[in-house]
Motif scaffolding. Structure first.
Motif, PDB file in Angstrom:
ATOM      1  N   LEU A  89     -53.796 -33.513  43.157  1.00  0.00           N
ATOM      2  CA  LEU A  89     -54.432 -34.824  43.301  1.00  0.00           C
ATOM      3  C   LEU A  89     -54.891 -34.992  44.745  1.00  0.00           C
ATOM      4  O   LEU A  89     -54.099 -34.757  45.672  1.00  0.00           O
ATOM      5  CB  LEU A  89     -53.454 -35.934  42.930  1.00  0.00           C
ATOM      6  N   VAL A  90     -56.131 -35.403  44.918  1.00  0.00           N
ATOM      7  CA  VAL A  90     -56.678 -35.600  46.258  1.00  0.00           C
ATOM      8  C   VAL A  90     -57.321 -36.977  46.332  1.00  0.00           C
ATOM      9  O   VAL A  90     -58.298 -37.252  45.622  1.00  0.00           O
ATOM     10  CB  VAL A  90     -57.705 -34.520  46.611  1.00  0.00           C
ATOM     11  N   GLU A  91     -56.781 -37.821  47.198  1.00  0.00           N
ATOM     12  CA  GLU A  91     -57.306 -39.178  47.371  1.00  0.00           C
ATOM     13  C   GLU A  91     -58.387 -39.192  48.443  1.00  0.00           C
ATOM     14  O   GLU A  91     -58.392 -38.368  49.360  1.00  0.00           O
ATOM     15  CB  GLU A  91     -56.210 -40.158  47.784  1.00  0.00           C
ATOM     16  N   SER A  92     -59.265 -40.163  48.330  1.00  0.00           N
ATOM     17  CA  SER A  92     -60.281 -40.417  49.355  1.00  0.00           C
ATOM     18  C   SER A  92     -60.704 -41.867  49.253  1.00  0.00           C
ATOM     19  O   SER A  92     -60.369 -42.555  48.284  1.00  0.00           O
ATOM     20  CB  SER A  92     -61.489 -39.491  49.169  1.00  0.00           C
ATOM     21  N   GLY A  93     -61.448 -42.317  50.266  1.00  0.00           N
ATOM     22  CA  GLY A  93     -62.018 -43.655  50.223  1.00  0.00           C
ATOM     23  C   GLY A  93     -61.328 -44.680  51.089  1.00  0.00           C
ATOM     24  O   GLY A  93     -61.781 -45.827  51.166  1.00  0.00           O
ATOM     25  N   GLY A  94     -60.245 -44.300  51.736  1.00  0.00           N
ATOM     26  CA  GLY A  94     -59.577 -45.251  52.609  1.00  0.00           C
ATOM     27  C   GLY A  94     -60.398 -45.542  53.855  1.00  0.00           C
ATOM     28  O   GLY A  94     -61.418 -44.895  54.114  1.00  0.00           O
ATOM     29  N   GLY A  95     -59.957 -46.536  54.610  1.00  0.00           N
ATOM     30  CA  GLY A  95     -60.672 -46.876  55.838  1.00  0.00           C
ATOM     31  C   GLY A  95     -60.194 -48.184  56.404  1.00  0.00           C
ATOM     32  O   GLY A  95     -59.162 -48.725  56.000  1.00  0.00           O
ATOM     33  N   LEU A  96     -60.981 -48.681  57.361  1.00  0.00           N
ATOM     34  CA  LEU A  96     -60.679 -49.939  58.036  1.00  0.00           C
ATOM     35  C   LEU A  96     -61.727 -50.962  57.638  1.00  0.00           C
ATOM     36  O   LEU A  96     -62.934 -50.727  57.802  1.00  0.00           O
ATOM     37  CB  LEU A  96     -60.710 -49.725  59.549  1.00  0.00           C
ATOM     38  N   VAL A  97     -61.266 -52.075  57.073  1.00  0.00           N
ATOM     39  CA  VAL A  97     -62.178 -53.159  56.706  1.00  0.00           C
ATOM     40  C   VAL A  97     -61.575 -54.486  57.126  1.00  0.00           C
ATOM     41  O   VAL A  97     -60.362 -54.589  57.325  1.00  0.00           O
ATOM     42  CB  VAL A  97     -62.484 -53.184  55.194  1.00  0.00           C
ATOM     43  N   GLN A  98     -62.415 -55.498  57.226  1.00  0.00           N
ATOM     44  CA  GLN A  98     -61.946 -56.833  57.551  1.00  0.00           C
ATOM     45  C   GLN A  98     -61.377 -57.514  56.312  1.00  0.00           C
ATOM     46  O   GLN A  98     -61.726 -57.175  55.181  1.00  0.00           O
ATOM     47  CB  GLN A  98     -63.091 -57.664  58.114  1.00  0.00           C
ATOM     48  N   ALA A  99     -60.503 -58.467  56.551  1.00  0.00           N
ATOM     49  CA  ALA A  99     -59.955 -59.260  55.459  1.00  0.00           C
ATOM     50  C   ALA A  99     -61.094 -59.879  54.655  1.00  0.00           C
ATOM     51  O   ALA A  99     -62.091 -60.347  55.225  1.00  0.00           O
ATOM     52  CB  ALA A  99     -59.046 -60.349  56.003  1.00  0.00           C
ATOM     53  N   GLY A 100     -60.924 -59.866  53.337  1.00  0.00           N
ATOM     54  CA  GLY A 100     -61.960 -60.355  52.445  1.00  0.00           C
ATOM     55  C   GLY A 100     -62.912 -59.282  51.963  1.00  0.00           C
ATOM     56  O   GLY A 100     -63.694 -59.515  51.036  1.00  0.00           O
ATOM     57  N   GLY A 101     -62.849 -58.115  52.579  1.00  0.00           N
ATOM     58  CA  GLY A 101     -63.740 -57.023  52.211  1.00  0.00           C
ATOM     59  C   GLY A 101     -63.239 -56.240  51.019  1.00  0.00           C
ATOM     60  O   GLY A 101     -62.239 -56.607  50.383  1.00  0.00           O
ATOM     61  N   SER A 102     -63.950 -55.144  50.735  1.00  0.00           N
ATOM     62  CA  SER A 102     -63.648 -54.316  49.567  1.00  0.00           C
ATOM     63  C   SER A 102     -63.620 -52.848  49.943  1.00  0.00           C
ATOM     64  O   SER A 102     -64.270 -52.420  50.911  1.00  0.00           O
ATOM     65  CB  SER A 102     -64.710 -54.530  48.475  1.00  0.00           C
ATOM     66  N   LEU A 103     -62.873 -52.090  49.175  1.00  0.00           N
ATOM     67  CA  LEU A 103     -62.843 -50.635  49.269  1.00  0.00           C
ATOM     68  C   LEU A 103     -62.648 -50.083  47.867  1.00  0.00           C
ATOM     69  O   LEU A 103     -62.030 -50.738  47.015  1.00  0.00           O
ATOM     70  CB  LEU A 103     -61.681 -50.143  50.139  1.00  0.00           C
ATOM     71  N   ARG A 104     -63.144 -48.872  47.652  1.00  0.00           N
ATOM     72  CA  ARG A 104     -62.864 -48.175  46.409  1.00  0.00           C
ATOM     73  C   ARG A 104     -62.217 -46.835  46.727  1.00  0.00           C
ATOM     74  O   ARG A 104     -62.816 -45.993  47.411  1.00  0.00           O
ATOM     75  CB  ARG A 104     -64.118 -47.944  45.566  1.00  0.00           C
ATOM     76  N   LEU A 105     -61.019 -46.655  46.238  1.00  0.00           N
ATOM     77  CA  LEU A 105     -60.302 -45.399  46.409  1.00  0.00           C
ATOM     78  C   LEU A 105     -60.570 -44.489  45.219  1.00  0.00           C
ATOM     79  O   LEU A 105     -60.718 -44.967  44.085  1.00  0.00           O
ATOM     80  CB  LEU A 105     -58.800 -45.647  46.535  1.00  0.00           C
ATOM     81  N   SER A 106     -60.624 -43.205  45.492  1.00  0.00           N
ATOM     82  CA  SER A 106     -60.809 -42.204  44.450  1.00  0.00           C
ATOM     83  C   SER A 106     -59.660 -41.213  44.494  1.00  0.00           C
ATOM     84  O   SER A 106     -59.121 -40.932  45.571  1.00  0.00           O
ATOM     85  CB  SER A 106     -62.130 -41.449  44.643  1.00  0.00           C
ATOM     86  N   CYS A 107     -59.335 -40.660  43.346  1.00  0.00           N
ATOM     87  CA  CYS A 107     -58.296 -39.631  43.241  1.00  0.00           C
ATOM     88  C   CYS A 107     -58.823 -38.555  42.299  1.00  0.00           C
ATOM     89  O   CYS A 107     -58.908 -38.772  41.083  1.00  0.00           O
ATOM     90  CB  CYS A 107     -57.004 -40.230  42.711  1.00  0.00           C
ATOM     91  N   ALA A 108     -59.189 -37.429  42.865  1.00  0.00           N
ATOM     92  CA  ALA A 108     -59.722 -36.329  42.080  1.00  0.00           C
ATOM     93  C   ALA A 108     -58.583 -35.437  41.610  1.00  0.00           C
ATOM     94  O   ALA A 108     -57.780 -34.966  42.424  1.00  0.00           O
ATOM     95  CB  ALA A 108     -60.713 -35.525  42.908  1.00  0.00           C
ATOM     96  N   ALA A 109     -58.526 -35.202  40.305  1.00  0.00           N
ATOM     97  CA  ALA A 109     -57.473 -34.361  39.719  1.00  0.00           C
ATOM     98  C   ALA A 109     -58.040 -32.985  39.395  1.00  0.00           C
ATOM     99  O   ALA A 109     -59.147 -32.869  38.868  1.00  0.00           O
ATOM    100  CB  ALA A 109     -56.926 -35.009  38.463  1.00  0.00           C
TER     101      ALA A 109
END
Length: 118
Positions: free
Chosen positions: A4-24
């Motif tokens: 399993l390999v995750e990606s998509g993390g980062g730094l965002v301001q409160a109220g923002g959005s992120l999408r994390l992915s996990c490739a199997a």
């Protein structure tokens, strides 16, 4: 052996959005239950959201209900976590995990850092 390999993390301001992915890879996850966990500094790892890959049985931690959505792409063999209305308390390392339909989670990714600034 599932990897399993995750990606998509980062730094965002409160109220923002992120999408994390996990490739199997390395095996089929079709008969597995998949989940996202997170661990904040100085805290224990906690469950965030999970689903059965074949469909259904979706559940969320109370702290993320209505803000996070877990989903998967059967063709890409990838698990997602859409995170909206992010809060500073969502800051953590997020991990993808897999297990058979019973038992403990035995396959884990390396984690991806999510940092929310106020």
């Amino acid at each position: 052996q599932v990897q399993l390999v995750e990606s998509g993390g980062g730094l965002v301001q409160a109220g923002g959005s992120l999408r994390l992915s996990c490739a199997a890879s390395g095996g089929t996850v079709r008969n597995y239950r998949m989940a996202w966990f997170r661990q904040a500094p100085g805290k224990e790892r906690e469950f965030v959201a999970g689903l059965a890959w074949k469909g259904g049985n979706i559940d969320y931690a109370d702290s993320v209900k209505g803000r996070f959505t877990i989903s998967r792409d059967d063709v890409k063999n990838t698990l997602y976590l859409q995170m909206n209305s992010l809060k500073p308390e969502d800051t953590a390392v997020y991990y993808c995990a897999a297990r058979s339909l019973v038992g403990e989670y035995v396959y884990w990714g390396q984690g991806t850092q999510v940092t929310i600034s106020s």
